[in-house]
Design a protein around this motif. Sequence first.
Motif, PDB file in Angstrom:
ATOM      1  N   ILE A  61      43.508  37.592  24.466  1.00 16.81           N
ATOM      2  CA  ILE A  61      44.060  37.675  25.822  1.00 16.81           C
ATOM      3  C   ILE A  61      44.182  36.242  26.322  1.00 16.81           C
ATOM      4  CG2 ILE A  61      43.672  38.468  28.190  1.00 16.81           C
ATOM      5  CD1 ILE A  61      42.173  40.870  27.077  1.00 16.81           C
ATOM      6  N   LYS A  77      46.814  39.824  30.095  1.00 13.88           N
ATOM      7  CA  LYS A  77      47.332  40.918  29.266  1.00 13.88           C
ATOM      8  C   LYS A  77      47.083  40.625  27.788  1.00 13.88           C
ATOM      9  CE  LYS A  77      50.721  41.770  32.818  1.00 13.88           C
ATOM     10  NZ  LYS A  77      52.120  41.626  33.224  1.00 13.88           N
ATOM     11  N   ILE A  78      47.053  41.679  27.004  1.00 19.83           N
ATOM     12  CA  ILE A  78      46.735  41.549  25.577  1.00 19.83           C
ATOM     13  C   ILE A  78      47.884  40.840  24.853  1.00 19.83           C
ATOM     14  CG2 ILE A  78      46.231  42.822  23.458  1.00 19.83           C
ATOM     15  CD1 ILE A  78      45.260  45.128  25.478  1.00 19.83           C
ATOM     16  N   THR A  79      47.535  39.763  24.156  1.00 23.70           N
ATOM     17  CA  THR A  79      48.522  38.996  23.396  1.00 23.70           C
ATOM     18  C   THR A  79      48.649  39.529  21.977  1.00 23.70           C
ATOM     19  OG1 THR A  79      47.484  37.102  24.502  1.00 23.70           O
ATOM     20  CG2 THR A  79      49.252  36.616  22.984  1.00 23.70           C
ATOM     21  N   ARG A 126      47.547  45.792  29.554  1.00 18.47           N
ATOM     22  CA  ARG A 126      46.068  45.854  29.488  1.00 18.47           C
ATOM     23  C   ARG A 126      45.598  47.137  28.810  1.00 18.47           C
ATOM     24  NH1 ARG A 126      47.789  44.557  34.576  1.00 18.47           N
ATOM     25  NH2 ARG A 126      47.282  42.456  35.294  1.00 18.47           N
ATOM     26  N   SER A 185      41.048  43.609  33.058  1.00 19.34           N
ATOM     27  CA  SER A 185      41.323  42.204  32.749  1.00 19.34           C
ATOM     28  C   SER A 185      42.498  41.729  33.590  1.00 19.34           C
ATOM     29  CB  SER A 185      41.675  42.098  31.263  1.00 19.34           C
ATOM     30  OG  SER A 185      42.436  40.955  30.993  1.00 19.34           O
TER      31      SER A 185
END
Length: 321
Positions: A311, A293-295, A271, A290
């Motif tokens: 995300i 998690k950031i993709t 994140r 968030s």
Amino acid sequence: GTIWFAWRQSHQTPSTQTAKTTLLTDIQNAPSNKLLGSLNDAFSSAKLESLDNDGKSSLKNLLASQNILLADLPAVIFLLPNEIQDLEILNKEPILIDTRGQLWSVNSGKLVQFNQKSAITDPVSLTAFSPTNIVVTDTLGNIWRLDGSTNPPLALTQNSALFSGIKLVENYQGNLYLINQTTKITYRASNFTADLALVAVYNKAENLPGLGLPTDLAISGKIIMADSNGKVIEFARNSTATVKFQLPATDGAVKIATNDKAAITVVASGRALYLLDGANSLLKTIFLASDGKITDLALDPTNPTKLWLAIGKELYILNLP
């Protein structure tokens, strides 16, 4: 004789009640260099919401003391039916591929599905030269080209050195750049239009010492690459890489966004977003409140403070400080 009994009053030890832990107490107990990792491990939006205003304020101040900004997620711009695999910006608009191998673009504020004859199974990496020249790699090591029509994706012929292993792809000034995750050799196909006839080695694996599994690359004039251990390196053709940054903690994929117009490089894992300046100093760390998690992420080349974030199935725009 008389027998005396000594009576000892038994003292019951009071039951030890564990103090209720909160997101704040979890972080307060962490050493400062482990603050981010502890926050990432402990975080959920429910835990954040369960803090009162004083608690939230204390948490933000504690993080701010380590130059970490706790940021709320902005509103969702687009929601896709499947999770986003890879994202990039083309003509100011995002183009992306989902985990099912379907391409999407944004046209006049609407999310549009590409008219593909077939999806690409297990896609890994995407780069787009134009809406009619798109390259996608997959987990089997294939490199596919899509021309924006209903023609099936075309598997490009690769030389044997390139072939085995998953490739990550990026484009810059009309050239296609590839790194083979297995061999760690970087290639460039100059003036890429339709095939890999002009592909040549751009940098040897020996020039990237200590590099773990490559997870992403971005190009600012030099190639910037991250590995799964959170190491970020920078290199030019046939030259030894220099270490640009080492993430203090990793959680899931390590992704990078930069371009030759941006004064910064943004590295993401879990994140957290790390903002680096041109001298490789850490300007700020942003921790997104968030659950997902950031993709992937991408900086808008025409507006380098506008960061597109994927995300899960959701696409966001974050305006960087």
